[in-house]
Design an enzyme around this catalytic site. Structure first.
Site, short mmCIF file in Angstrom:
data_model
loop_
_atom_site.label_atom_id
_atom_site.label_comp_id
_atom_site.label_asym_id
_atom_site.label_seq_id
_atom_site.Cartn_x
_atom_site.Cartn_y
_atom_site.Cartn_z
N HIS A 132 -17.42 -41.11 0.50
CA HIS A 132 -18.77 -40.60 0.74
C HIS A 132 -19.70 -41.14 -0.34
O HIS A 132 -19.86 -40.55 -1.41
CB HIS A 132 -18.75 -39.06 0.73
N HIS A 173 -23.60 -43.10 -0.40
CA HIS A 173 -24.74 -43.59 0.37
C HIS A 173 -25.27 -44.90 -0.22
O HIS A 173 -25.60 -44.96 -1.41
CB HIS A 173 -25.85 -42.55 0.38
N ASP A 185 -28.13 -46.32 0.22
CA ASP A 185 -29.50 -46.17 -0.26
C ASP A 185 -29.61 -45.16 -1.40
O ASP A 185 -30.72 -44.90 -1.88
CB ASP A 185 -30.45 -45.79 0.88
N GLU A 209 -23.07 -28.21 3.65
CA GLU A 209 -23.75 -28.48 2.38
C GLU A 209 -24.97 -27.58 2.27
O GLU A 209 -25.02 -26.68 1.45
CB GLU A 209 -24.17 -29.95 2.29
#
Length: 367
Positions: free
Chosen positions: A18, A20, A22, A209
């Protein structure tokens, strides 16, 4: 409990599920790309910009945290920029000891300069391949692939799913759903999940989350998620034993039982969770109690720029603040390796020929 030094932890083989794309840019790269396209940043100097990202992301607000992506996405709108960001991400992860990385990003957010989603994915794959080759030249072995993300609040889920299907086995490892949990459930486009399943494309969904147990349940049962992005709010469905009480006195609700019984991997990101308010601190993060209860816990970075983190830092904090041992770190690394979106034989090779020998080498060095 033995404290492990940074060099020791950095040498450990790591698996990252996990992360990202960006959210992992180098501050220097953000500044250079922003200058090239005329995008105004909060600060023009890399060190000050890095401080700004961390401060903004540490607001205990997921909404404020997500706002920081305005700047990174803005500078990732051309093929050259996407290639560079992907290449540097792989190089940086390999230098940190990551041997398998699954980089997720939303192609639909990178079309402002005329790229199609397919072209954007192609650019990122070129960057990943270049990064793998560059890392190899530096003596680091890493495998990396893409997870294509659709944004919950938009309606391009099917387009992204079709692209994931078309590129499956060609750099794309799976499909993800991200963005605001509340108000945008997987059931908005429930046909997408059947479509992905019928083409054997694995799914991970951000859930548990910012929202609670219901969000987790829908990700699993409607979205057919094989992994949960974060998933820490599953702790809301557990009554944990008091201090000193046996762990088997914990009482699990039906969703928590399902997640543990099926060994659904939790893509937990401790530092990020403390920034957004999903956890009070690394020392008190649910990851430790969930691991003790035999949930399939994996350790991740989420956004290395915004959280000013790395896999080495995540491991170090768990060691120093939560009392994790080398064996604990091995457990979550093996769990992550068995949860990768690659074939079973590739997972076995990763565990038996890379992860376990790598940890054993470090363990011998510490004796």
């Amino acid at each position: 409990m033995t404290q492990l030094g940074a060099d020791t932890i950095r040498a450990l083989p790591k698996v990252l599920l996990h992360d990202h794309l960006d959210g992992g840019l180098r501050p220097e790269t953000v500044c250079e790309l922003a200058h090239a396209v005329g995008h105004e940043l909060p600060h023009d100097e890399p060190a000050a910009l890095a401080d700004w990202f961390e401060t903004a992301a540490s607001s205990h607000s997921l909404v404020r945290y997500l706002e920081t992506f305005t700047h990174t996405v803005a500078v990732m709108q051309t093929a050259d920029a996407l290639e560079r960001v992907a290449r540097e991400a792989v190089i940086d992860l390999a230098a940190d000891g990551v041997v398998h990385a699954e980089l997720r990003w939303a192609p639909e957010q990178h079309l402002r300069s005329g790229l199609t989603m397919a072209q954007a994915v192609g650019a990122v794959q070129t960057g990943i391949d270049d990064g793998v080759a560059h890392a190899a030249a530096q003596g680091h072995t890493i495998r990396a692939g893409q997870i294509l993300t659709a944004m919950r609040q938009e309606d391009r889920w099917r387009e992204v799913a079709d692209l994931a299907i078309a590129r499956a086995g060609d750099g794309v490892l799976g499909f993800d759903l991200a963005g605001p949990e509340d108000g945008f459930p997987p059931g908005r486009h429930d046909q997408v999940w059947r479509h992905l399943a019928s083409h054997q494309v694995p799914v991970t969904i951000h859930a548990g989350e910012a929202a609670g147990v219901d969000s987790v349940a829908e990700a699993l049962h409607t979205g057919q998620a094989l992994r949960l992005g974060h998933g820490v709010r599953i702790a809301d469905d557990i009554t944990f034993p008091g201090h000193g009480a046996p762990r088997d006195t914990a009482r699990l609700g039906p969703v928590a039982h399902w997640v543990r019984d099926q060994q659904i991997p939790l893509e937990v990101c401790p530092v990020s969770n403390t920034q957004t308010g999903a956890a009070e601190s690394v020392a008190n993060h649910p990851i430790t109690r969930l691991k003790e209860l035999d949930f399939a816990v994996t350790l991740n970075t989420d956004n290395r720029l915004m959280s000013r983190t790395s896999m080495t830092r995540e491991m170090m904090l768990l060691n120093t603040e939560a009392g994790w041992t080398l064996d604990d770190l091995l457990d979550v690394t093996v769990a992550a390796a068995w949860s990768t979106f690659v074939h079973h034989d590739e997972r076995r090779t990763l565990v038996e020929q890379v992860i376990v020998p790598g940890f054993q080498k470090i363990e011998r060095a510490l004796l």
